[in-house]
Design an enzyme around this catalytic site. Structure first.
Site, PDB file in Angstrom:
ATOM      1  N   TYR A 175       0.831  -1.203   0.000  1.00 48.40           N
ATOM      2  CA  TYR A 175       0.000   0.000   0.000  1.00 48.40           C
ATOM      3  C   TYR A 175       0.865   1.251   0.000  1.00 48.40           C
ATOM      4  O   TYR A 175       2.019   1.250   0.440  1.00 48.40           O
ATOM      5  CB  TYR A 175      -0.915   0.029   1.232  1.00 48.40           C
ATOM      6  CG  TYR A 175      -0.176   0.245   2.540  1.00 48.40           C
ATOM      7  CD1 TYR A 175       0.071   1.524   3.034  1.00 48.40           C
ATOM      8  CD2 TYR A 175       0.304  -0.838   3.272  1.00 48.40           C
ATOM      9  CE1 TYR A 175       0.763   1.723   4.223  1.00 48.40           C
ATOM     10  CE2 TYR A 175       0.988  -0.652   4.450  1.00 48.40           C
ATOM     11  CZ  TYR A 175       1.215   0.622   4.934  1.00 48.40           C
ATOM     12  OH  TYR A 175       1.910   0.813   6.098  1.00 48.40           O
ATOM     13  N   PHE A 185       2.123   9.552   4.001  1.00 47.96           N
ATOM     14  CA  PHE A 185       2.492   9.340   5.404  1.00 47.96           C
ATOM     15  C   PHE A 185       3.101   7.958   5.636  1.00 47.96           C
ATOM     16  O   PHE A 185       3.772   7.731   6.634  1.00 47.96           O
ATOM     17  CB  PHE A 185       1.296   9.558   6.339  1.00 47.96           C
ATOM     18  CG  PHE A 185       0.140   8.612   6.104  1.00 47.96           C
ATOM     19  CD1 PHE A 185       0.137   7.327   6.632  1.00 47.96           C
ATOM     20  CD2 PHE A 185      -0.950   9.018   5.356  1.00 47.96           C
ATOM     21  CE1 PHE A 185      -0.920   6.464   6.421  1.00 47.96           C
ATOM     22  CE2 PHE A 185      -2.024   8.162   5.140  1.00 47.96           C
ATOM     23  CZ  PHE A 185      -2.002   6.878   5.670  1.00 47.96           C
ATOM     24  N   ASP A 186       2.911   7.015   4.688  1.00 43.82           N
ATOM     25  CA  ASP A 186       3.486   5.681   4.882  1.00 43.82           C
ATOM     26  C   ASP A 186       3.388   4.897   3.585  1.00 43.82           C
ATOM     27  O   ASP A 186       2.515   5.155   2.739  1.00 43.82           O
ATOM     28  CB  ASP A 186       2.744   4.932   5.997  1.00 43.82           C
ATOM     29  CG  ASP A 186       3.469   3.673   6.446  1.00 43.82           C
ATOM     30  OD1 ASP A 186       4.681   3.559   6.174  1.00 43.82           O
ATOM     31  OD2 ASP A 186       2.827   2.816   7.079  1.00 43.82           O
ATOM     32  N   ILE A 205      -7.470  -0.534  11.397  1.00 48.15           N
ATOM     33  CA  ILE A 205      -8.467   0.496  11.639  1.00 48.15           C
ATOM     34  C   ILE A 205      -9.770   0.062  10.957  1.00 48.15           C
ATOM     35  O   ILE A 205      -9.761  -0.672   9.973  1.00 48.15           O
ATOM     36  CB  ILE A 205      -7.992   1.872  11.126  1.00 48.15           C
ATOM     37  CG1 ILE A 205      -7.627   1.811   9.638  1.00 48.15           C
ATOM     38  CG2 ILE A 205      -6.832   2.400  11.955  1.00 48.15           C
ATOM     39  CD1 ILE A 205      -7.254   3.150   9.036  1.00 48.15           C
ATOM     40  N   TYR A 231      -8.024   7.155  12.531  1.00 50.26           N
ATOM     41  CA  TYR A 231      -7.348   7.417  13.811  1.00 50.26           C
ATOM     42  C   TYR A 231      -8.019   8.527  14.621  1.00 50.26           C
ATOM     43  O   TYR A 231      -7.465   8.987  15.620  1.00 50.26           O
ATOM     44  CB  TYR A 231      -5.872   7.755  13.551  1.00 50.26           C
ATOM     45  CG  TYR A 231      -5.102   6.563  13.039  1.00 50.26           C
ATOM     46  CD1 TYR A 231      -4.658   5.580  13.908  1.00 50.26           C
ATOM     47  CD2 TYR A 231      -4.843   6.412  11.677  1.00 50.26           C
ATOM     48  CE1 TYR A 231      -3.960   4.479  13.441  1.00 50.26           C
ATOM     49  CE2 TYR A 231      -4.157   5.310  11.206  1.00 50.26           C
ATOM     50  CZ  TYR A 231      -3.716   4.352  12.079  1.00 50.26           C
ATOM     51  OH  TYR A 231      -3.020   3.259  11.608  1.00 50.26           O
ATOM     52  N   PHE A 248      -5.709   5.218   0.847  1.00 41.02           N
ATOM     53  CA  PHE A 248      -4.785   4.100   0.637  1.00 41.02           C
ATOM     54  C   PHE A 248      -4.932   3.574  -0.785  1.00 41.02           C
ATOM     55  O   PHE A 248      -6.048   3.328  -1.250  1.00 41.02           O
ATOM     56  CB  PHE A 248      -5.066   2.958   1.614  1.00 41.02           C
ATOM     57  CG  PHE A 248      -4.717   3.263   3.039  1.00 41.02           C
ATOM     58  CD1 PHE A 248      -3.441   3.023   3.519  1.00 41.02           C
ATOM     59  CD2 PHE A 248      -5.673   3.788   3.895  1.00 41.02           C
ATOM     60  CE1 PHE A 248      -3.125   3.299   4.843  1.00 41.02           C
ATOM     61  CE2 PHE A 248      -5.368   4.061   5.219  1.00 41.02           C
ATOM     62  CZ  PHE A 248      -4.079   3.824   5.693  1.00 41.02           C
TER      63      PHE A 248
END
Length: 576
Positions: A175, A185-186, A205, A231, A248
């Site tokens: 992802y 962010f990731d 999540i 979150y 995502f």
């Protein structure tokens, strides 16, 4: 009223939007008067904008606040924290509430707010004087609503999708994660490793748990998750702000369920299959090993060598041990092994990652059992068959030798003359020697030779290790033999007494010429037999020398008498 993002007023919670909207705006350049509305300058509008800010939405944005002379009175950029709040419910100053209406994520606009829609004739302490026009330079970062749901969009999908992700499945996926404004962010790609987890069991999540349901292996989809399913207010460290919408892009690598058994897809089965593999058999097969996304990790073809193993005895991974049972020689099948029947959570080295589903395309070359005997199938036999081959016979035969998949290894047709051999003399492999016995001249047969009666585990030149051999045989000639160690045998009782029969001219002595004539007469009349395949004159001379005990060039009656062994009362005749 609340001043936007400054210490003079309350700061409502920041909340993320879900998707981009496409809008067009107008540029208004006039300065507002005391009773005029806000003036909006949309100086940077994204090309794609699937969603605009509406009353009741939550927004997160950065801004610079200035007076008309350019003097700054507040900035979220300088504080390093964007403003978050809900639009149209009186929680912002009226002018800014109106000024962000219709904005897209990543849109930039300048909002000029007249005093009566800002802090009016009162102002705000020492920061904003009374009756002051305020100018806000705003960039929208996020937008969402409490009615929002997880949104998914398939970007690519394989043509064939036999299985979809369900709750309790275990999946492996790559992802890229970004905020709604595109800030990453990731990413699992940057770590060079998939994200591996159960679905629908609380390990993710809530929004991701929901967004992954229904995916295929090989599918790529975008999943947009509102903050209350991500979150929420806490955010995540320094990478995910409070109340952030998450985007995502997911690529599904692998999928299985802990309750899965192996899956078998039969691709090709030979027309005739007289025997199938069972536990304890030894098998040789070729394979291609891939993951579920089609990427390969190993192949026997590249090594130009089959994989050889016993079945059901723990020499291979559990799933393969099971998958190799019930196969025919020549069969092709696809076998899908869940990780708990393969290499489990740990994988193996750098070759197979943890929790990987393995796909093997198998082609069975041959198999046998260590207890197997040769198999003989007569394909053609003369109607008259009075004489058959046996141990010590000298035979000439034609052959083709192949692997069980039909690959020709060698053939007597490649040579000028067909081979000649003595049966039982260890001149050929044991299984072939046995397969050539009991044949009539002109008979044809197929003989299957297991490796322990062939070339064994080491193989031979041109013959693979542990190969089952397929022989096509035809007996061309047969000469009956004599027992090992003998040059001549009687085919019935020998003449009694022997010497008078040998003494053809009755002169009481038998020279070599007369002895030769006597032996040839016995062979011609069928009462005696010389060892086939050897020089007859040489054999007869050796026999003569053996009986001519005093080496005087002739045999007399005394030299044909039985010789008594010193250690036995039993008499033993010499060659004759």
């Amino acid at each position: 009223y609340y001043i936007v993002g400054c210490a003079l007023g309350r700061l409502p919670l920041s909340i993320f939007a879900l998707i981009f909207l496409c809008v067009t705006g107008t540029h208004v350049s006039s300065s507002p008067g005391p009773l005029e509305d806000v003036v909006i300058d949309r100086y940077d509008i994204p090309r794609v904008c699937p969603r605009e800010v509406q009353t009741g939405d939550f927004v997160r944005y950065h801004y610079n606040g200035t007076f008309t002379d350019g003097k700054k009175f507040d900035s979220s950029h300088e504080r390093g924290a964007p403003f978050s709040g809900q639009v149209g419910l009186g929680r912002l100053i009226t002018g800014l509430d109106r000024g962000v209406q219709g904005m897209c994520v990543n849109e930039r606009r300048k909002v000029t707010v007249p005093p009566h829609l800002a802090y009016g004739s009162i102002g705000a302490g020492d920061v904003i004087p009374a009756d002051t026009v305020l100018v806000f330079d705003v960039v929208l970062l996020d937008i969402w609503n409490t009615e929002d749901k997880v949104q998914t969009r398939t970007l690519s999908k394989p043509e064939s999708c036999k299985r979809l992700v369900e709750a309790t499945d275990f999946i492996r996926y790559h992802y890229n994660g970004t905020l709604l404004n595109g800030v990453p962010f990731d990413s699992s790609h940057s770590r060079n490793g998939t994200y591996d987890t159960y679905v629908g069991m609380g390990y993710l999540i809530k929004g991701m748990d929901e967004g992954l349901i229904g995916m295929c292996v090989g599918e790529t989809r975008t999943i947009i998750i509102p903050p209350f399913l991500a979150y929420e207010e806490k955010g995540y460290g320094t990478v995910i702000p409070s109340q952030a919408t998450l985007v995502f892009e997911v690529f599904m690598i692998d999928l299985f369920n802990p309750k899965d058994d192996i899956a078998v897809v039969v691709k090709e089965v030979p027309k005739t299959c007289t025997r199938k593999t069972v536990v304890g058999d030894y098998i040789r097969y070729h394979y291609n090993g891939t993951f579920q996304d089609g990427s390969g990790f190993d192949t026997s073809y590249q090594r130009n060598s089959t994989y050889n193993t016993y079945i059901g005895m723990g020499y291979v991974i559990q799933g393969m041990d099971k998958a190799l049972q019930g196969l025919c020689i020549g069969e092709k099948r696809r076998v899908i092994l869940p990780p708990h029947m393969a290499y489990g959570e740990k994988g193996t080295g750098d070759l197979i990652p943890g929790s990987a589903v393995l796909v093997f395309d198998i082609h069975v070359i041959d198999f046998h059992n260590p207890k197997d005997l040769i198999e003989i199938k007569v394909t053609s036999k003369p109607k008259k068959c009075n004489l058959t081959s046996e141990v010590d016979d000298l035979i000439q035969y034609r052959y083709n030798c192949s692997l069980m998949d039909g690959t020709l290894l060698y053939s007597s047709d490649h040579y000028e003359n067909a081979p000649i051999t003595t049966l039982g003399a260890n001149k050929v492999i044991e299984g072939l020697d046995e397969g050539l016995r009991g044949m009539c001249v002109g008979e044809k047969r197929v003989v299957i030779v297991p490796p322990h009666l062939g070339h064994g585990e080491n193989g031979a030149k041109g013959v693979p290790s542990s190969a089952v051999l397929h022989f096509e045989l035809e007996l061309l000639d047969l000469q009956k033999g004599v027992p090992d160690g003998y040059m001549f045998v009687w085919l019935g009782d020998s003449p009694d007494p022997l010497f008078p029969a040998m003494d053809l001219n009755k002169d009481l002595s038998v020279p070599l010429e007369e002895f030769t004539a006597f032996i040839n007469l016995q062979v011609a009349e069928g009462t005696g037999r010389l060892r086939p395949g050897m020089d007859a004159d040489g054999i007869i001379k050796d026999m003569f020398n053996n009986q001519d005990r005093n080496s005087d060039g002739k045999i007399v009656a005394e030299e044909l008498k039985l010789k008594v062994e010193e250690d036995s009362d039993k008499a033993r005749h010499e060659e004759l």
